[in-house]
Write an enzyme that holds these catalytic residues in place. Sequence first.
Site, PDB file in Angstrom:
ATOM      1  CB  VAL A  64      -0.950   0.014   1.214  1.00 38.06           C
ATOM      2  CG1 VAL A  64      -1.874  -1.178   1.173  1.00 38.06           C
ATOM      3  CG2 VAL A  64      -0.171   0.036   2.528  1.00 38.06           C
ATOM      4  CD  GLU A  65      -0.572   5.729   1.847  1.00 29.74           C
ATOM      5  OE1 GLU A  65      -0.349   6.364   0.795  1.00 29.74           O
ATOM      6  OE2 GLU A  65      -1.300   6.149   2.739  1.00 29.74           O
ATOM      7  N   GLY A  66       2.023   3.023  -2.353  1.00 25.45           N
ATOM      8  CA  GLY A  66       3.158   2.924  -3.267  1.00 25.45           C
ATOM      9  C   GLY A  66       3.934   1.655  -2.992  1.00 25.45           C
TER      10      GLY A  66
END
Length: 819
Positions: free
Chosen positions: A498-500
């Site tokens: 997640v988040e990149g």
Amino acid sequence: MSGLVWFLVTIALALTLAYTRSKLPVWTLAFAGLLGVNWLISGSFPLIGTIVFLAVAIPLNVTPLRRNLFSRKLLAWFRSVMPPISQTERVALDAGNTWWDADLFTGKPDWNKLLSYPSPQLSDEEQAFVDGPTEALCKMLDDWEITHEKNDLPAATWDFIREKGFFGMIIPKEYGGHGFSALAHSSVVMKVASRSPSAGVTVMVPNSLGPGELLLHYGTDKQKDYYLPRLAKGEEIPCFALTGPHAGSDAGALPDTGIVCKGEHNGKEVLGFRITWDKRYITLAPVATLLGVAFKAYDPDGLLGDKKSLGITLALIPTDTPGVEIGQRHFPLNASFQNGPTRGKDVFVPMEHLIGGQDFIGEGWRMLMNCLSVGRAISLPALGTGAGKISSRTTGAYARVRKQFKTPIGKFEGVEEAMTRIGGYTYRMEAMRRMTAGALDLGEKPSVLSAILKYHCTEGMRQVVNDAMDIHAGKGVMMGPSNYLARTYQSIPISITVEGANILTRGLMIFGQGAIRCHPYLLKEMECVGMEDEEQAVAKFDRALFSHVGFTISNAVRAFVTGLTRGLFIRSPEAGEVSRYYKQFSRMSSAFAFSADVALLLLGGELKRKEKLSARFGDVLSHLYMGSAMLKQFEDQGRPASDLPLVHWACQDSLHTIEDRLNEIFRNFPSPLLGRLVKWVVMPTGSSYRRPTDKLGHEVASLLLTPSAARDRLTRGVFISNDPADPVGKVEYAMERMLAAEPLEARLQKGLGVRLTPNNLEEHLQRGVEEKVIAEQEAEVIRESAKATAAAIAVDELDPERAPEAHAGKTAKQAAKAS
């Protein structure tokens, strides 16, 4: 004086000026003075030297001449190798700011400046929330019930989270929230996640990237006044929909659209958008009442003006709006937080539902980029650090009470090696977490550092939890209510993704953005590429270019001199046991800055496509930052001597990693000859750093095996129970009982001339009491130790007919409706 002497004096002067980063006028005056001294001493005019001096000094010091001879031509070349910055890249680069990462890029970090920043501390109110409601929430959480039986948090837990304002930690008090600092936000998430990753994610998402933060920064007064109090009280459960099936990290590929049109809202015809979207992986979507959506806005009929394509825009949509579809749940491995898809087809959204209103149409990507740092710099690092701390605590206790061949397994060198990594990596993650949260609370928004934290705290979590699972062995893989590691282990790929995703974060973001954002001159040079006014572009490029040249020369000299002397003469802000690390990280900062400049010069815009090379540079920058954070943490905590094994191990590991990555960079330079030359400059005496010794590793592992102030500092802030009925409490309690019983067992074995085993324990206890080797009370201490140890190492036996109850979020939905 002989020509050789003058040559050596000239070289020494040049090296001194470069090392001290003297400005061009100082160089000019210094060499003019050297010529004058030569004339006075020798008695003859140095004609050749003067001609060479004037041939160099005049073009460099006469600005119009310098610009026409050099800068204008170099700008044309620079434009040919460096394409203009795209709008998407421009927004990403403008998001946030730089902080200590920029100092590390200078090659000459100012340690006194870093140490002068105040030590991050919770306020009394924040500490009370951590010790009170957060502790109470942790006691309510039964991760086996959440993940195996309900696939959701129980209704009572949802009610408690809303009632105590866990969803409103970042919302200011005037709107009914807590208005907590970044450190408090991080501390709450870390503690909850150490008890249950599912609960940790549930708490962190509304306080991370989502409607709450976006409204705080960009919402209209009307939007803030209405939504923020409702979000703070949990009357609204928010989610934010960005990722879709065909566009993850690529904002330009966002397929979701909104068309400007007129429609009906509250019985009136108003201007708005008809939005169509298809999103997935949206945390809290199955239970959300308020949906944030990112889409590309278009105005084909010119209702807002002549511009047809308006850019990425953000809308805030109640989930009961006609046409909004919340799909079935996703199940991210065995972490039972609410996550699912959402879709909409031609959903009419009035302008007043755009975040920030009509004025912020097309500003969505900038808004998102400016808010992403919270998820990367606070929430996920808290999750990873919490996993490290609870793994350190439980693994140390388990390795102390679990015996093989009549020896605690923590004494075996193979287990000790894994425990050393657990302790060292956890110390490193905690240092990064605290220092970065402190920077955020000072008003900084370090976007590059947020990527470093996201990557290295989640990768640190992966290493630490894997090591903990290896040590626990069968205890770790048998599922059941007593297993306190397995769900965290299963959730690791979620935090990595997640988040990149971490692969992209390491290969593209850390150095790819860091080189441009943190370098003192590169961004200024790049901005000249697209400037329309040629004279202004040349003037700006000239100033940046020649400052850049001096910067590179200085770092080359500093890297060479400090490499040759092994950093001996670098100043350290303190003279204690860790002073050498300040010197060595300074030395590696110069080596990094010079090597990065050479790579940028050689590859230009192609460097961002050399992801392996970029990733290695990113690792160097990351470990420079981690080393800085560990040194500051040690200083902030009063330089506790018992923490020195952790500091020594983690700093030595980081320095070795930095040198290893630089060697890989030099081996893989597009120009092998240049790679060898740069290596010779920064490592003139060869490799300097070794991995930490086994002896040092033994000291680190030993800290985890025995109660101590250092062990408590390392694991401070996570939920720790001493209740023998609690899964974590069992191993803590067993270690305490065993340590109390061990001297009594030794006396009993010596007095009776026997060796105790579980099979003969009671027999020898009775005999020992009868022969007055131990007292009955002491025998009871030994019995309690054996009982506690058996409970700590036991695994669950489950009814094979019992299956998970797939509630699919109904509990949370019912709880939300009931409120």
